[in-house]
Scaffold this motif. Structure first.
Motif, short mmCIF file in Angstrom:
data_model
loop_
_atom_site.label_atom_id
_atom_site.label_comp_id
_atom_site.label_asym_id
_atom_site.label_seq_id
_atom_site.Cartn_x
_atom_site.Cartn_y
_atom_site.Cartn_z
N MET A 289 -6.31 -10.29 -3.84
CA MET A 289 -4.99 -10.29 -4.47
C MET A 289 -4.68 -8.89 -5.00
O MET A 289 -5.45 -8.34 -5.80
CB MET A 289 -4.94 -11.28 -5.62
CG MET A 289 -3.64 -11.26 -6.42
SD MET A 289 -2.15 -11.62 -5.43
CE MET A 289 -2.30 -13.41 -5.28
N ILE A 290 -3.56 -8.33 -4.54
CA ILE A 290 -3.12 -7.04 -5.05
C ILE A 290 -2.72 -7.19 -6.51
O ILE A 290 -1.97 -8.10 -6.88
CB ILE A 290 -1.95 -6.48 -4.23
CG1 ILE A 290 -2.40 -6.24 -2.78
CG2 ILE A 290 -1.42 -5.17 -4.83
CD1 ILE A 290 -1.28 -5.82 -1.85
N LEU A 291 -3.22 -6.31 -7.37
CA LEU A 291 -3.00 -6.39 -8.80
C LEU A 291 -1.72 -5.66 -9.20
O LEU A 291 -1.09 -4.99 -8.39
CB LEU A 291 -4.21 -5.81 -9.54
CG LEU A 291 -5.54 -6.50 -9.22
CD1 LEU A 291 -6.71 -5.68 -9.79
CD2 LEU A 291 -5.56 -7.91 -9.78
N GLY A 292 -1.36 -5.79 -10.47
CA GLY A 292 -0.22 -5.07 -11.02
C GLY A 292 1.01 -5.93 -11.21
O GLY A 292 1.40 -6.69 -10.32
N CYS A 293 1.61 -5.82 -12.41
CA CYS A 293 2.82 -6.57 -12.75
C CYS A 293 4.04 -5.66 -12.83
O CYS A 293 5.15 -6.09 -12.54
CB CYS A 293 2.66 -7.28 -14.09
SG CYS A 293 1.18 -8.28 -14.27
N ASP A 294 3.83 -4.43 -13.27
CA ASP A 294 4.94 -3.53 -13.61
C ASP A 294 5.17 -2.50 -12.52
O ASP A 294 4.21 -1.98 -11.94
CB ASP A 294 4.64 -2.79 -14.91
CG ASP A 294 4.49 -3.70 -16.10
OD1 ASP A 294 5.01 -4.83 -16.04
OD2 ASP A 294 3.87 -3.29 -17.10
#
Length: 338
Positions: free
Chosen positions: A84-89
């Motif tokens: 799963m590629i991370l990061g929300c912003d």
């Protein structure tokens, strides 16, 4: 396909399939004891569209959240969702060439909440490109740098909602922020000070107390008696500070909770709650309209997020190590253009 997009050929049972690829930081496994060991930086297929209204954004900048470390520990993800590629912003450029800020909450019928944030069910922003519904794009305000705006959609939006929608900060004269130093708490200090409130902030770290004082707060050690009771408490620490939050609250104050980094089962003196008519309110994230209001507030007031450091995407592992160290003050930003 985006200009400059790379492709890779994969064998299937019947033919060779060519798919666009990109560089990304992703969870390849789970490791509760050492989350950094579960992080991989490498090539991943381009994100898929999940409706006709979805678009692919070329990412300009992103920022890390503790959510990324929790994902590496296996919190909120299942093994079958890996990698799963991370990061929300993120900030980026849409297909029309317009600079945008990405709102990270996606309608997700399969999730019990009905929603999810990027990197939970859909690939996140720590990649060359990210796919989202077009409705999740907000214009990047003039004068606000992409690396600054990339700090806002999760931690700063959470702090904004805690202060405004849930905490009714317009009715408050004094605000207490517990555990200043982290992304949400530091954002709450900076925002409340910019709103003209008297702000008190706690931290165990003397150096962080000095830095939070420079943001306009009266910095104190955890548990210290305040000069006055406050109308609003911003609580992201949990069990370690919750009793102090209760004791520091004025009659009819609001205690707004969005995290529990130091324990999620505090002892609560219910007599104090009902005698003082306190409100204990939970919240997380915010709406697109609240993000638009936050962007406008920062642009109009000249307020910029507190940035611990900016790391080029080529060394994104350093950003994760910095966040995991616990020494951060403010946001760790990843510059994809560097």
């Amino acid at each position: 396909m985006s200009p400059g997009t790379r492709q890779r050929a994969f064998w299937s049972s019947a033919c060779v399939v060519t798919v666009p690829i990109m560089r990304a930081a992703f969870a390849s496994s789970f490791d509760d004891a050492n989350p950094l060991a579960a992080l991989t930086v490498g090539e991943r297929p381009e994100p898929a569209h999940h409706g006709d209204d979805w678009v692919t954004i070329q990412v300009t900048a992103s920022s890390l959240n503790h959510h990324d470390l929790w994902s590496l520990r296996g919190v909120g993800l299942r093994a079958e969702q890996l990698p799963m590629i991370l990061g929300c912003d993120a900030t980026g450029v849409d297909p029309d060439g317009t600079p945008v800020v990405v709102y990270p909450v996606i309608p997700t019928p399969s999730d019990p909440r009905g929603i999810s944030i990027l990197s939970e069910h859909f690939p996140g922003t720590l990649a060359e490109r990210v796919a989202v519904p077009r409705a999740n794009l907000l214009p990047l305000p003039t004068g606000l740098a992409a690396t600054d705006a990339a700090c806002l959609p999760t931690a700063w939006l959470t702090a904004w909602r805690m202060l405004t929608t849930r905490g009714r900060v317009d009715e408050a004269a004094a605000v207490l922020v517990q555990g200043a130093g982290g992304g949400v708490a530091t954002a709450a200090v900076a925002l409340a000070a910019a709103m003209g409130k008297r702000v008190y902030a706690t931290s165990r770290d003397a150096a962080k107390r000095e830095r939070v004082a420079a943001l306009g707060a009266t910095a104190v050690e955890p548990g210290a008696r305040l000069p006055e009771r406050v109308d609003l408490v911003i609580e992201t620490v949990g069990a370690a500070t919750f009793d102090h939050s209760l004791k520091s609250a004025a009659p009819m104050a609001r205690i707004v909770v969005s995290g529990a980094t130091a324990g999620y089962e505090p002892k609560v003196n219910l007599r104090r709650v009902f005698a003082m008519q306190l409100e204990i309110l939970g919240t997380s994230m915010g709406t697109p309209d609240e993000l638009a209001a936050l962007l406008a507030f920062c642009a109009e007031r000249g307020l910029r997020p507190v940035v611990d450091r900016v790391v080029p995407f080529t060394t994104v592992e350093e950003a994760f190590a910095r966040l995991h160290s616990g020494d951060v003050f403010g946001k760790v930003v990843v510059d994809h253009a560097a």
